[in-house]
Motif scaffolding. Structure first.
Motif, short mmCIF file in Angstrom:
data_model
loop_
_atom_site.label_atom_id
_atom_site.label_comp_id
_atom_site.label_asym_id
_atom_site.label_seq_id
_atom_site.Cartn_x
_atom_site.Cartn_y
_atom_site.Cartn_z
N GLU A 83 0.85 -1.19 0.00
CA GLU A 83 0.00 0.00 0.00
C GLU A 83 0.88 1.24 0.00
N TYR A 84 0.44 2.27 -0.71
CA TYR A 84 1.16 3.55 -0.78
C TYR A 84 2.58 3.38 -1.30
N PHE A 85 2.80 2.40 -2.19
CA PHE A 85 4.16 2.14 -2.68
C PHE A 85 4.75 3.36 -3.37
N ALA A 86 3.92 4.16 -4.05
CA ALA A 86 4.44 5.28 -4.83
C ALA A 86 4.77 6.50 -3.99
N MET A 87 4.14 6.62 -2.83
CA MET A 87 4.44 7.77 -1.97
C MET A 87 3.84 7.60 -0.59
N THR A 97 -1.33 0.14 -3.58
CA THR A 97 -2.37 1.13 -3.80
C THR A 97 -1.76 2.42 -4.30
N MET A 98 -2.58 3.18 -5.02
CA MET A 98 -2.20 4.51 -5.48
C MET A 98 -3.44 5.39 -5.45
N ALA A 99 -3.22 6.69 -5.54
CA ALA A 99 -4.31 7.65 -5.45
C ALA A 99 -4.94 7.87 -6.82
N LEU A 100 -6.23 7.52 -6.93
CA LEU A 100 -7.00 7.81 -8.14
C LEU A 100 -8.09 8.81 -7.83
N ASN A 137 -8.28 5.10 -2.76
CA ASN A 137 -7.04 4.37 -2.49
C ASN A 137 -7.17 3.04 -3.22
N SER A 138 -6.57 2.97 -4.42
CA SER A 138 -6.91 1.93 -5.38
C SER A 138 -5.76 0.96 -5.62
N CYS A 139 -6.12 -0.31 -5.70
CA CYS A 139 -5.19 -1.38 -6.05
C CYS A 139 -5.48 -1.79 -7.49
N LEU A 140 -4.46 -1.67 -8.36
CA LEU A 140 -4.60 -1.99 -9.77
C LEU A 140 -3.80 -3.24 -10.10
N VAL A 141 -4.34 -4.05 -11.00
CA VAL A 141 -3.69 -5.29 -11.41
C VAL A 141 -3.38 -5.20 -12.91
N PHE A 142 -2.12 -5.43 -13.26
CA PHE A 142 -1.68 -5.42 -14.65
C PHE A 142 -1.24 -6.82 -15.06
N ASP A 143 -1.69 -7.24 -16.24
CA ASP A 143 -1.33 -8.58 -16.72
C ASP A 143 0.01 -8.54 -17.46
N PRO A 144 0.51 -9.69 -17.91
CA PRO A 144 1.83 -9.71 -18.55
C PRO A 144 1.93 -8.91 -19.84
#
Length: 281
Positions: free
Chosen positions: A51-55, A94-97, A107-114
């Motif tokens: 959570e809050y990995f970016a800031m 999570t990041m701020a959207l 406070n959002s958790c996004l999932v990116f595929d390969p």
């Protein structure tokens, strides 16, 4: 609900990243990039950021300055390109959207595929509030709560998303059936972490007979906040497979489908359930 003793998941290598994020986004993304690369080099097919990995700002309001519109922005571009570069499922803490409420964010958790496509979004539902007289936290001052539980499918099984304080609400984890792996990015405080972190994570794994991967912030941040760390991977029997007590680093593990099969076959508690959650109006 299907017969929960049946297991459709496949074994998979995973990684949970522990950070001590500070107020400078570019610095945090660079550290995340290095740790993601290490996880990929070690064979991880799914990597979870905290959570809050970016800031972790000097104040709670600082996150408002780096909010992005869903689907566009430098942090999301970084996540998409990194997932694509390594050919992994990257679950972005999570990041701020942007939110519909003024002076608040999701406070959002996004999932990116390969391929670098965003395939799932979960907005944190339960907002942390704590006042010990020494420490005070009130996420609802700057965050707008989500309202939907999210799970998504992968080639290695069905995956559910929860964030930090959600861990204290077991009903969230029962809203979605047949989840093989729950992911929990967090920034658990040292105070509450010492008391409750591991026991709650193990309880969620045991009662849902699934794997749990938790990626926490893990140390003293420039703003003075101290987070608990102890990022860990837990199996469906409640055993901790790997853990990083403190500091920046990586927790790796193999989630074995055979282990889930043994647990659900020998103790088919999910199929023995009698009570269920009340229907919504």
């Amino acid at each position: 609900m299907k017969n929960n003793t049946e297991v459709s998941m496949k074994s998979v290598q995973v990684g949970a990243i522990q950070m001590i994020s500070g107020p400078v986004v570019t610095d945090n993304l660079q550290r995340a990039k290095l740790l993601i690369a290490k996880a990929s080099e070690a064979g991880a097919q799914l990597v979870l950021l905290p959570e809050y990995f970016a800031m972790m700002g000097q104040t709670d309001q600082d996150k408002l300055a780096i909010q992005e519109t869903f689907g566009a922005g430098p942090i999301q571009d970084f996540l998409a390109s990194t997932a694509r570069e390594h050919g992994i499922y990257l679950v972005a803490g999570t990041m701020a959207l942007r939110s519909e409420q003024a002076a608040k964010v999701k406070n959002s958790c996004l999932v990116f595929d390969p391929l670098g496509q965003c395939i799932a979004r979960y907005d944190k539902i339960h907002l942390f509030g704590f006042d010990s007289g020494i420490e005070q936290f009130c996420e609802s001052n700057t965050i707008s709560a989500g309202d939907a539980v999210v799970a998504f499918d992968t080639p290695f099984g069905r995956v559910g998303l929860a964030v930090c304080y959600d861990l204290r609400f077991p009903e969230l984890f029962r809203q979605v059936s047949d989840v093989d792996i729950w992911l929990l990015p967090a920034a658990f405080t040292a105070t509450t972490g010492r008391a409750h972190w591991e026991v709650l994570l193990r309880a969620r794994a045991i009662e849902n007979q699934c794997f749990v991967i938790a990626a926490d912030q893990g140390g003293e941040h420039p703003n003075g906040r101290v987070t608990y760390g102890h990022s860990m991977i837990i199996d469906p029997w409640g055993q901790v497979l790997n853990c990083l007590p403190s500091g920046e680093g990586l927790v790796l593990g193999e989630l074995k489908a055979s282990q889930m099969q043994r647990v659900r076959s020998s103790l088919p508690a999910l199929s023995h359930r009698v009570l269920s959650l009340p229907a919504s109006d």
